[in-house]
Scaffold this active site. Structure first.
Site, short mmCIF file in Angstrom:
data_model
loop_
_atom_site.label_atom_id
_atom_site.label_comp_id
_atom_site.label_asym_id
_atom_site.label_seq_id
_atom_site.Cartn_x
_atom_site.Cartn_y
_atom_site.Cartn_z
N GLU A 26 5.78 28.88 -15.73
CA GLU A 26 4.88 27.72 -15.63
C GLU A 26 5.16 26.98 -14.34
O GLU A 26 6.31 26.90 -13.92
CB GLU A 26 5.17 26.73 -16.78
CG GLU A 26 5.07 27.33 -18.15
CD GLU A 26 5.82 26.51 -19.20
OE1 GLU A 26 6.32 25.41 -18.88
OE2 GLU A 26 5.89 26.99 -20.34
N LYS A 75 6.27 24.18 -11.96
CA LYS A 75 7.19 23.07 -12.18
C LYS A 75 6.53 21.82 -11.61
O LYS A 75 6.44 21.65 -10.40
CB LYS A 75 8.53 23.33 -11.51
CG LYS A 75 9.54 22.24 -11.81
CD LYS A 75 10.92 22.65 -11.34
CE LYS A 75 12.00 21.66 -11.77
NZ LYS A 75 11.76 20.28 -11.40
N ASP A 118 5.91 18.26 -10.35
CA ASP A 118 6.80 17.29 -9.73
C ASP A 118 6.35 15.88 -10.12
O ASP A 118 5.74 15.16 -9.35
CB ASP A 118 6.75 17.47 -8.20
CG ASP A 118 7.92 16.78 -7.53
OD1 ASP A 118 8.82 16.30 -8.25
OD2 ASP A 118 7.94 16.72 -6.29
N LYS A 152 12.78 27.22 -7.26
CA LYS A 152 12.27 26.19 -6.36
C LYS A 152 11.59 26.79 -5.14
O LYS A 152 11.98 27.85 -4.66
CB LYS A 152 13.42 25.29 -5.90
CG LYS A 152 14.06 24.46 -7.01
CD LYS A 152 13.05 23.53 -7.60
CE LYS A 152 13.61 22.24 -8.16
NZ LYS A 152 14.29 21.35 -7.33
N CYS A 177 38.98 2.71 12.89
CA CYS A 177 37.93 2.22 12.00
C CYS A 177 36.99 1.30 12.78
O CYS A 177 37.45 0.52 13.62
CB CYS A 177 38.59 1.47 10.85
SG CYS A 177 37.43 0.79 9.68
S1 IVH Z 1 11.06 22.72 -19.33
C1 IVH Z 1 15.52 21.90 -21.27
N1 IVH Z 1 8.89 23.08 -17.98
O1 IVH Z 1 11.76 19.80 -14.47
C2 IVH Z 1 14.63 21.50 -20.15
N2 IVH Z 1 10.37 21.37 -17.23
O2 IVH Z 1 14.50 20.21 -13.52
C3 IVH Z 1 13.21 21.86 -20.42
N3 IVH Z 1 9.57 20.12 -15.30
O3 IVH Z 1 13.35 17.67 -16.73
C4 IVH Z 1 12.33 21.53 -19.29
N4 IVH Z 1 7.67 21.19 -15.07
O4 IVH Z 1 11.00 17.05 -15.86
C5 IVH Z 1 10.02 22.37 -18.07
N5 IVH Z 1 6.88 23.50 -16.93
C6 IVH Z 1 8.01 22.79 -17.01
C7 IVH Z 1 8.32 21.74 -16.11
C8 IVH Z 1 9.52 21.06 -16.26
C9 IVH Z 1 8.43 20.21 -14.60
C10 IVH Z 1 10.64 19.15 -15.00
C11 IVH Z 1 11.13 18.40 -16.19
C12 IVH Z 1 12.59 18.73 -16.28
C13 IVH Z 1 12.89 19.11 -14.88
C14 IVH Z 1 14.11 19.99 -14.83
#
Ligand code: IVH
Length: 714
Positions: free
Chosen positions: A120, A122, A124, A338, A432
Site C-alpha cells: 500500500e 505509505k 505522508d 521509503k 569553547c
Molecule cells: S500500517 C503497526 N499502512 O506510517 C504499524 N502505516 O512509519 C501499522 N502509514 O504510523 C502501520 N501509510 O502513520 C500502515 N498504508 C499504511 C500507511 C502507514 C502511512 C504511516 C503510519 C505509521 C507510519 C509508520
C-alpha cells in the site's frame, strides 16, 4: 555505513539520539520540521546500524524504542487500546528481499509455500485511531507516543471521509480503525498561496498543514480545511459483549480474524463500512513482486494528488501476522520501503559552533537557503570535527544537501570542481566559544580512548553548558516549569540568580528582598512573575523519576531515570544506593549491572557523578527544597507479566524465538537457565537437566499446550 570504533560509537549514538528527539519534537509537536524526511530517516538508519553493531547502546532511552514524539498537553490524553506502532524502514531492494527471507525463516516456511504480501502507498500524513462502539464513532486520537495519544474527536468528526456511523453489517462491538489523515496537494497549494497573500501561517509541507489543522482547539477551523482519511489497519477489536478477562478478550479478537483472514479482506470490509481505502493497494507473492509495485507507485507518485513517502509491505495472512508479532516498536510482518532522498546544491556560508548540555561542541553549517524536495533548508548539522575533515567541507564551498524521509537534512559532499581559490581546510576551535574560552578536549570513553566529540571542559562554569542544563531541568519532561525561557535562564545564570536546580526553588524567597525583583524586569512584569513562582511551587512535590532526571547525570534521560526510580522506589533508597556505589560497593554495582537496559557506561556515569562532592552538594541542596515522591509500582496486566520463564526441550507449535518474543510481549522475562528466581518452566519433549532442576527447586512446570492456554492463545 560508517564503521565506528566503540568509543566513537557511543558519542555518535548520544549525539544522534539527541538530534532525533529534537527533530521529532519539531515535526510532531511544533509542525515545524527542519529536516527533510529522507534526512531524518538517514539519522534513524544510522542509529539503528550503530545499535546493531553495539547492542549495549540499544537502551530503553533510545529513540529507536519510541514512536513519534512526547505528546503535548493541548488535548486530553487517550490511552490506545492497542499501542500504535511504527514501521521499520527498507531503502534498498536487498532490504526487501531480506524482509521476505526473515519472515520465511521465522515462520519456517519452505520456498515452495506461498507467502502473499499486501502493498500500500505509505501516506505522508498523520496517523489517527478511530474508536467505534456499536458502529458509532465515539473517539478519535492521534498516535502521540504510541501508547497515549491526544483526543481529537471533535476535529476528526469534521473530516468527510470519516463515517460517524458505520455502514454495512457485521461491525465488532468495539473496534479501533486506524489510518492516515492527509491534506490533498491541490488544496494545500491553494491554502498556502492564500496564507502567503494574507500574511497567515505558511506550512512547509502538506503533512504539517494536516497536523496544524487537526490539532486546532477550535474544531470549526478544522472543518474549514479539506482533510481526508485513508483507513489501513486496526487496533483493539472486541467482537461481542465486553470480555470478562484477558482470555475472553483474545477469543473475541480471534473471531474478527477468523472472519477476515487477510489484510486484503480487512481493507475490503473497511470499504463496506464506509471508509476510503487506498485504490493503489495490491497483493503479490514475493519480494520481486513488491519491487514491481514499488516502481509503479513511484512512477505515478506525482499524479496521486497527495504526498506519499514510500510503499508499505505487509504479510497478507493475519494468522502469520499474529505469529510474527512485534520487535520493540514495529511489527515483524510489515516494513516501509521509503523513496530515495532528494538532493540540491547550495553554498556554505559559515560554520557555527553550538555547545550542548554536557559540553559537546556541535558544528552547524549555515547555508544559502535551498529548496530540497519541497523543504527549505538553511541549517544543517555537521555532527563533529571528524565529519568536517572527512568530507573536507570548507566555508565558501558548493555543497550537496540531501533530505530523505521524515528526517534531518545532511551535507553529502562538496563539489570539488567548483571550489573557489584560496579556501582553507576548516580549523575546528580549540576553545569553547563562550567568554571563558575554556579548552576543548576530545571526549574519552570508558577505556580512556579518544572519541569524535570535542567537549568544553568547563562543565557548569561554562555559561553555555549551564544554560543548556538549566533549560533541560525546567523542560516539560523534567520539572515542567512554564515561564522560564532560554533568554531568562541565560540572564539569571549570568547574574548568578539561578546556577543549579535548588536555586529555582529559592528564587521567590530571594526575590522578596531583591533590589531588582523579577516583576520590575523587562519581559517579566507582575503577572508573569507571580505565575512563574506559582509554577515553581507546584513542583515542590516531585516524582522520583523527574528528580533523578533533573540531576543531569550523563546518559540519564527521562527513560533511564524512570528505570532507576522504579528500581529504587524511594529517594532515600536511591541516595543510599548511589552513596554506596560511589564508595565502591560491589553489590550495588552488580545489581545495577544486572538491571535490564543498564550498560557499563551508565554505571560509570553514576559512579562519576556521585563521587564528586560538588555534585553531591547540588543533589543535597536540590533535595532539601523538595518532597520527592516514591515511584509507583509497575502494573502488570497479563497472567505472566513480571514472571521469569524458561523454555526447554523441543517446542512443537512455534520456534523458540517466537515463543520468547510472545512471552516478552506479555511482560514476562525469558531466561536461559533455571534458578530459584524462575517462575515457570515450559518443557517440550526431550527436556533434560533444566526440567530436573525445576523439579528440585519446586518450580512450576508446564507443557507447551498448558503454557499456551495459560497465556490465553491456545
Ligand atoms: S500500517 C503497526 N499502512 O506510517 C504499524 N502505516 O512509519 C501499522 N502509514 O504510523 C502501520 N501509510 O502513520 C500502515 N498504508 C499504511 C500507511 C502507514 C502511512 C504511516 C503510519 C505509521 C507510519 C509508520
Amino acid at each position: 555505513m560508517t564503521t565506528h570504533a566503540p568509543h566513537t560509537a557511543q558519542a555518535r549514538h548520544q549525539k544522534l539520539s539527541a538530534e532525533i528527539k529534537h527533530h521529532r519534537d519539531l515535526y510532531y509537536n511544533q509542525e515545524a520540521p527542519e529536516l527533510s524526511d529522507a534526512e531524518y530517516d538517514a539519522l534513524e538508519q544510522e542509529l539503528r546500524a550503530l545499535e546493531a553493531q553495539y547492542p549495549d547502546l540499544h537502551t530503553v532511552d533510545s529513540p529507536t524504542e519510541q514512536v513519534g514524539a512526547e505528546i503535548s498537553s493541548k488535548f486530553a490524553p487517550v490511552q490506545h487500546g492497542v499501542p500504535m506502532l511504527s514501521l521499520d524502514n527498507a531503502f534498498a531492494p536487498e532490504d526487501v528481499a531480506d524482509f521476505e527471507k526473515s519472515i520465511r525463516r521465522f515462520l519456517r516456511l519452505p520456498p515452495e509455500e506461498a507467502l502473499a504480501f499486501a502493498a500500500e502507498p505509505k501516506i505522508d500524513g498523520l496517523s489517527c485511531s478511530l474508536l467505534y462502539v456499536n458502529g458509532k464513532l465515539v473517539r478519535a486520537a492521534t498516535r502521540g507516543d504510541g501508547r497515549t495519544g491526544e483526543d481529537i474527536t471533535e476535529n476528526v468528526r469534521t473530516i468527510k471521509d470519516v463515517p460517524h456511523v458505520l455502514s454495512g453489517a457485521g461491525h465488532p462491538e468495539r473496534i479501533e480503525i486506524r489510518g492516515e489523515v492527509y491534506y490533498p496537494l491541490a488544496d494545500f497549494a491553494a491554502m498556502n498561496a492564500k496564507a502567503a497573500e494574507e500574511g497567515g501561517k505558511v506550512f512547509a509541507n502538506p503533512r504539517n498543514a494536516a497536523s496544524g489543522a487537526l490539532r486546532q482547539l477550535d474544531a470549526t477551523i478544522t472543518a474549514s480545511r479539506p482533510l481526508r482519511f485513508f483507513a489501513y489497519t486496526w487496533g483493539e477489536v472486541i467482537d461481542g459483549p465486553e470480555p470478562n478477562d484477558i482470555v475472553d478478550q483474545i477469543e473475541k479478537y480471534q473471531k474478527f480474524h477468523d472472519r477476515y483472514p487477510t489484510q486484503t479482506s480487512v481493507l475490503k470490509v473497511f470499504r463496506e463500512w464506509g471508509f476510503q481505502v487506498n485504490p493503489r493497494s495490491a497483493t503479490t507473492e514475493n519480494s520481486d513482486g513488491l519491487l514491481k509495485i514499488y516502481e509503479a507507485i513511484q512512477r505515478d507518485r506525482s499524479g496521486l494528488g497527495y504526498d506519499i513517502d514510500g510503499v508499505v509491505y505487509k504479510v497478507d495472512r493475519l494468522d502469520y501476522q499474529r505469529r510474527l508479532g512485534f520487535v520493540s516498536r514495529s511489527p515483524r510482518w510489515a516494513i516501509a520501503h521509503k523513496f530515495p532522498a532528494e538532493q540540491a546544491l547550495t553554498y556554505l556560508k559559515a560554520i557555527d559552533i553550538q555547545v550542548g548540555r554536557i559540553g559537546t561542541l556541535t558544528p552547524v553549517a549555515r547555508l544559502e537557503p535551498v529548496n530540497v524536495g519541497g523543504v527549505v533548508v538553511s541549517n544543517v548539522t555537521l555532527h563533529n570535527a571528524d565529519e568536517i575533515a572527512r568530507k573536507d567541507i570548507r566555508i565558501g564551498d558548493l555543497v550537496r544537501v540531501q533530505r530523505a524521509g521524515d528526517v534531518i537534512p545532511q551535507i553529502v559532499g562538496v563539489e570539488l570542481s567548483e571550489r573557489p581559490d584560496g579556501t582553507e581546510a576548516y580549523a575546528f576551535p580549540t576553545v569553547c566559544p563562550c567568554p571563558l574560552k575554556t579548552a576543548v578536549v576530545r571526549e574519552l570513553n570508558l577505556k580512556g580512548e579518544e572519541g569524535v566529540a570535542r567537549r568544553c571542559t568547563g562543565e557548569h562554569a561554562c555559561p553555555h553548558q549551564r544554560v543548556e542544563y538549566l533549560k533541560y531541568v525546567v523542560s516539560r519532561k523534567v520539572l515542567d516549569i512554564e515561564g522560564l525561557g532560554e533568554k531568562q535562564l541565560q540572564k539569571f545564570s549570568e547574574e548568578g540568580l539561578i546556577r543549579e536546580p535548588a536555586d529555582i526553588f529559592t528564587l521567590e524567597a530571594r526575590d522578596k528582598t531583591s533590589l531588582t525583583p523579577l516583576r520590575n524586569r523587562e519581559g517579566m512584569g507582575e503577572t508573569s512573575a507571580r505565575n512563574l513562582f506559582k509554577a515553581i511551587e507546584e513542583r515542590r512535590q516531585l516524582p522520583l523519576d523527574r528528580f533523578i532526571a533533573a540531576l543531569g547525570v550523563k546518559g540519564v534521560g527521562e527513560t533511564t531515570a524512570r528505570l532507576l526510580a522504579r528500581a529504587y522506589h524511594s529517594e532515600s533508597a536511591f541516595r543510599d544506593a548511589m552513596t554506596a556505589l560511589a564508595a565502591g560497593d560491589e553489590e550495588v554495582k552488580a545489581a545495577l549491572d544486572n538491571m535490564d537496559q543498564v550498560g557499563p557506561s551508565l554505571v560509570a556515569a553514576l559512579i562519576d557523578f556521585f563521587s564528586n562532592d560538588h555534585n553531591v552538594g547540588i543533589y543535597e541542596r536540590f533535595e532539601a527544597q523538595l518532597t520527592v515522591q516514591d515511584a509507583e509500582a509497575v502494573a502488570g496486566d497479563s497472567a505472566v507479566s513480571g514472571k521469569t520463564v524458561v523454555f526447554t526441550g523441543t517446542l512443537e507449535k512455534m520456534t523458540r524465538d517466537e515463543a520468547k518474543a510472545q512471552a516478552e510481549r506479555l511482560g514476562a522475562k525469558v531466561a536461559g537457565s533455571v534458578s530459584a528466581k524462575t517462575h515457570i518452566v515450559v518443557a517440550g519433549p526431550g527436556a533434560g537437566s533444566k526440567l530436573k532442576k525445576a523439579a528440585e527447586l519446586g518450580v512450576q512446570v508446564m507443557t507447551e499446550d498448558e503454557w499456551l492456554s495459560f497465556i490465553g492463545v491456545a
